[in-house]
Write an enzyme that holds these catalytic residues in place. Sequence first.
Site, PDB file in Angstrom:
ATOM      1  N   TRP A  73       0.896  -1.158   0.000  1.00 58.61           N
ATOM      2  CA  TRP A  73       0.000   0.000   0.000  1.00 58.61           C
ATOM      3  C   TRP A  73       0.931   1.204   0.000  1.00 58.61           C
ATOM      4  O   TRP A  73       1.643   1.448   0.976  1.00 58.61           O
ATOM      5  CB  TRP A  73      -0.852  -0.042   1.261  1.00 58.61           C
ATOM      6  CG  TRP A  73      -1.972   0.938   1.311  1.00 58.61           C
ATOM      7  CD1 TRP A  73      -3.204   0.832   0.734  1.00 58.61           C
ATOM      8  CD2 TRP A  73      -1.978   2.187   2.012  1.00 58.61           C
ATOM      9  NE1 TRP A  73      -3.966   1.923   1.028  1.00 58.61           N
ATOM     10  CE2 TRP A  73      -3.251   2.774   1.799  1.00 58.61           C
ATOM     11  CE3 TRP A  73      -1.042   2.877   2.779  1.00 58.61           C
ATOM     12  CZ2 TRP A  73      -3.594   4.002   2.343  1.00 58.61           C
ATOM     13  CZ3 TRP A  73      -1.394   4.105   3.316  1.00 58.61           C
ATOM     14  CH2 TRP A  73      -2.660   4.651   3.098  1.00 58.61           C
ATOM     15  N   GLY A 100       5.870  -0.793   7.005  1.00 57.48           N
ATOM     16  CA  GLY A 100       6.309   0.273   7.898  1.00 57.48           C
ATOM     17  C   GLY A 100       6.961   1.393   7.116  1.00 57.48           C
ATOM     18  O   GLY A 100       6.900   1.431   5.882  1.00 57.48           O
ATOM     19  N   GLU A 483     -20.423   8.964  11.560  1.00 56.28           N
ATOM     20  CA  GLU A 483     -20.130   7.643  11.001  1.00 56.28           C
ATOM     21  C   GLU A 483     -20.874   7.441   9.674  1.00 56.28           C
ATOM     22  O   GLU A 483     -20.338   6.839   8.739  1.00 56.28           O
ATOM     23  CB  GLU A 483     -20.494   6.556  12.026  1.00 56.28           C
ATOM     24  CG  GLU A 483     -20.364   5.128  11.541  1.00 56.28           C
ATOM     25  CD  GLU A 483     -18.968   4.730  11.050  1.00 56.28           C
ATOM     26  OE1 GLU A 483     -18.003   5.485  11.237  1.00 56.28           O
ATOM     27  OE2 GLU A 483     -18.875   3.644  10.451  1.00 56.28           O
ATOM     28  N   HIS A 506     -24.613  28.080  11.820  1.00 55.89           N
ATOM     29  CA  HIS A 506     -23.376  28.817  12.105  1.00 55.89           C
ATOM     30  C   HIS A 506     -22.387  28.701  10.946  1.00 55.89           C
ATOM     31  O   HIS A 506     -21.188  28.889  11.131  1.00 55.89           O
ATOM     32  CB  HIS A 506     -22.741  28.313  13.404  1.00 55.89           C
ATOM     33  CG  HIS A 506     -23.581  28.586  14.604  1.00 55.89           C
ATOM     34  ND1 HIS A 506     -23.768  29.857  15.105  1.00 55.89           N
ATOM     35  CD2 HIS A 506     -24.332  27.770  15.383  1.00 55.89           C
ATOM     36  CE1 HIS A 506     -24.580  29.804  16.150  1.00 55.89           C
ATOM     37  NE2 HIS A 506     -24.945  28.535  16.334  1.00 55.89           N
ATOM     38  N   LYS A 605      -7.099  -1.477   5.353  1.00 55.30           N
ATOM     39  CA  LYS A 605      -7.913  -1.998   6.453  1.00 55.30           C
ATOM     40  C   LYS A 605      -7.268  -1.738   7.803  1.00 55.30           C
ATOM     41  O   LYS A 605      -7.937  -1.404   8.763  1.00 55.30           O
ATOM     42  CB  LYS A 605      -8.120  -3.502   6.238  1.00 55.30           C
ATOM     43  CG  LYS A 605      -8.995  -4.155   7.287  1.00 55.30           C
ATOM     44  CD  LYS A 605     -10.424  -3.659   7.182  1.00 55.30           C
ATOM     45  CE  LYS A 605     -11.316  -4.142   8.293  1.00 55.30           C
ATOM     46  NZ  LYS A 605     -12.488  -3.277   8.455  1.00 55.30           N
TER      47      LYS A 605
HETATM   48  C1  F6R Z   1     -13.754   3.234   8.583  1.00 56.89           C
HETATM   49  C2  F6R Z   1     -12.636   2.491   9.074  1.00 56.89           C
HETATM   50  C3  F6R Z   1     -11.510   3.228   9.699  1.00 56.89           C
HETATM   51  C4  F6R Z   1     -11.094   2.501  10.975  1.00 56.89           C
HETATM   52  C5  F6R Z   1      -9.827   3.132  11.558  1.00 56.89           C
HETATM   53  C6  F6R Z   1      -9.415   2.462  12.852  1.00 56.89           C
HETATM   54  O1  F6R Z   1     -14.723   2.418   7.993  1.00 56.89           O
HETATM   55  O2  F6R Z   1     -12.616   1.298   8.972  1.00 56.89           O
HETATM   56  O3  F6R Z   1     -11.814   4.553   9.955  1.00 56.89           O
HETATM   57  O4  F6R Z   1     -12.162   2.566  11.869  1.00 56.89           O
HETATM   58  O5  F6R Z   1      -8.782   3.036  10.644  1.00 56.89           O
HETATM   59  O6  F6R Z   1      -9.178   1.107  12.664  1.00 56.89           O
HETATM   60  P1  F6R Z   1      -9.151   0.094  13.868  1.00 56.89           P
HETATM   61  O7  F6R Z   1     -10.533  -0.005  14.404  1.00 56.89           O
HETATM   62  O8  F6R Z   1      -8.673  -1.186  13.273  1.00 56.89           O
HETATM   63  O9  F6R Z   1      -8.201   0.651  14.873  1.00 56.89           O
END
Ligand code: F6R
Length: 610
Positions: A73, A100, A483, A506, A605
């Site tokens: 990525w 990293g 959300e 505002h 992810k």
């Molecule tokens: C949104 C999403 C991200 C995660 C965020 C934290 O749909 O998946 O905003 O919520 O990157 O990820 P975690 O929960 O794995 O710490």
Amino acid sequence: MCGIIAFTGNQAAAPILLDGLRRLEYRGYDSAGICVFNRKKLYNWKSSGKLSALESLLPDSILGSTGIGHTRWATHGAPTNENAHPHVDTTGRIAVVHNGIIENVDSLRLSLLPAKTALLSETDTEILAHAIAHTATKQGGPLIDAVRTVLRQVIGTFGIAVIDRDNPGTLIVARSGSPVILGIGDGEMFAASDVSALSRYTRELVHLDDGEVAELTPQGFTVTTLDASPREKKSTHLQGQLEEHDKAGYAHFLLKEINEQPETVKRAISGRLDEAFSTAHLGGLNLQARDLLDVKRIVILGCGSALYAGMAGAHMIETLARIPATAEAAAEFRYRNPVIEASTLYIAVSQSGETFDTLAAIREIKRKGGFVLGLVNSVGSTIAREVDGGVYMHAGPEVSVASTKAYTSMLTLFALIALLLGRTRDLSVQQGSGLVTSLHNLPVQIDYVLQQHKKIASIAKKIAHSQSAFFIGRTDGYPVALEGAQKLKEISYIHAEAYPASELKHGPLALVTEKTPCVVILQDSDLLAKNISTLEEINARSAPIIAVTDSDEPRIKKLAAHVIDIPKGDALLQPIVMGVALQLLAYHCALHLKRDVDQPRNLAKSVTVE
Ligand code: F6R
């Protein structure tokens, strides 16, 4: 984010590496590659794009039983063939994959590489391949010594896997800030950045800690620190059913995960409700009732959707337990030199349990002597192992990049924590008992929303071509709006903004026109009259209103273009149910726009870098 898989044994490595990469795909990636050792040579294939692009380059059969693979990525350099991992040094001896970020690339180049070393990519990782090869040749001795010498000089984060043409069958892996897990097989060894790449092959796992380096051969492994001190590591046995990444007949993982929520919410509460005392039972907190009574403040930390879940959770805790509670972006926390108090309970929330910024916040709190709980989905993850206590979500693997079922489980766990804290204070048996009943009923409430998927799909069709949308909510409706906007942005790429209803006039009202759909969260509460005024304001600007409501108030139907009905229920839990409607809305918009629903562009992810 980037994924690593590595194997050494007595069977062909390539199919195992490719299978591992497929299981890592869900983390998000934009290039992939594998490198296999065979007959005194390293064979390296890599390609930008999806795994299918890599597979199209591969010969029918690849011999060799030691290899490494990677999904990248992009951080340093664009997602090109050259920048894809593995990286091999100029002499063809060493291949490296890396998760990293290396921050001192320039100084490493000066101190560790011969002056004329030509770099073929724009990545920070390539430096490692050259540096390890050069150091191994210069130093002589075992490969692991050269790896340690180089890594001691690296500033930044890494999870790496290294193979060496001159050490057949040996794999070196190391970790600092980016997860590496060893898998013990029968006459074979595996390593990966994520359990999902290993669970099909072995259930005996060893989690490396930061600053550890492991040498793997088909016969076993040894772990040392970067300073070569030996480390005793115990393996853990992966419990539970083997969780396959399977869409179970759904078009997308996202849709499957949205539909799993009645079940995952059931799992989050299972065995955790104490009917006799109308409270929650959360053994993993490692806190006695007396400790809970001493809590004067609660600070919740998370990133993205986990942060929004934390905001909803703070509201639940304040409502039931009357303990001041706030949620804060974990990424910002450590940079503002936070005051850590012994009487404050810190709660870190994370689906993956590997989010770098959340982990860094936890370490900052612990360094200053604070007590941190974790709400985590991924069992055995770094956050789960580093917190002082916590609660697992038990939502099962969340494969789609956008969080849905983990998010609702986070909220459900917060409801349990709020109930527990409330019952150690002023929440009566009757109130507690009402909430226990409502929690049991929550899966049915969610199912009611899921049944409206056709109606929600038809609303999505009407708004999917908008350039921009607003999500409006008041008090505990605001995190729901945040959300909802997040989901729409992530998977449909429609620009979406969330605002507290009271903030509308505002500033943002200037942008509200007939072209900006406004999704309004309307709880049936004593603030309903104020929310109706908000609808009036929006309606006066001719913006189409999508009302998400559990109220029967006739004026809502008059003012809104569309209404998504939420079944009546416990006010505390309504944000959970309403959130599901917004997930479906985002999903159907994305579907209509033919987006890559499960792997939206630019997103990963598990965000394991800062
Ligand atoms: C949104 C999403 C991200 C995660 C965020 C934290 O749909 O998946 O905003 O919520 O990157 O990820 P975690 O929960 O794995 O710490």
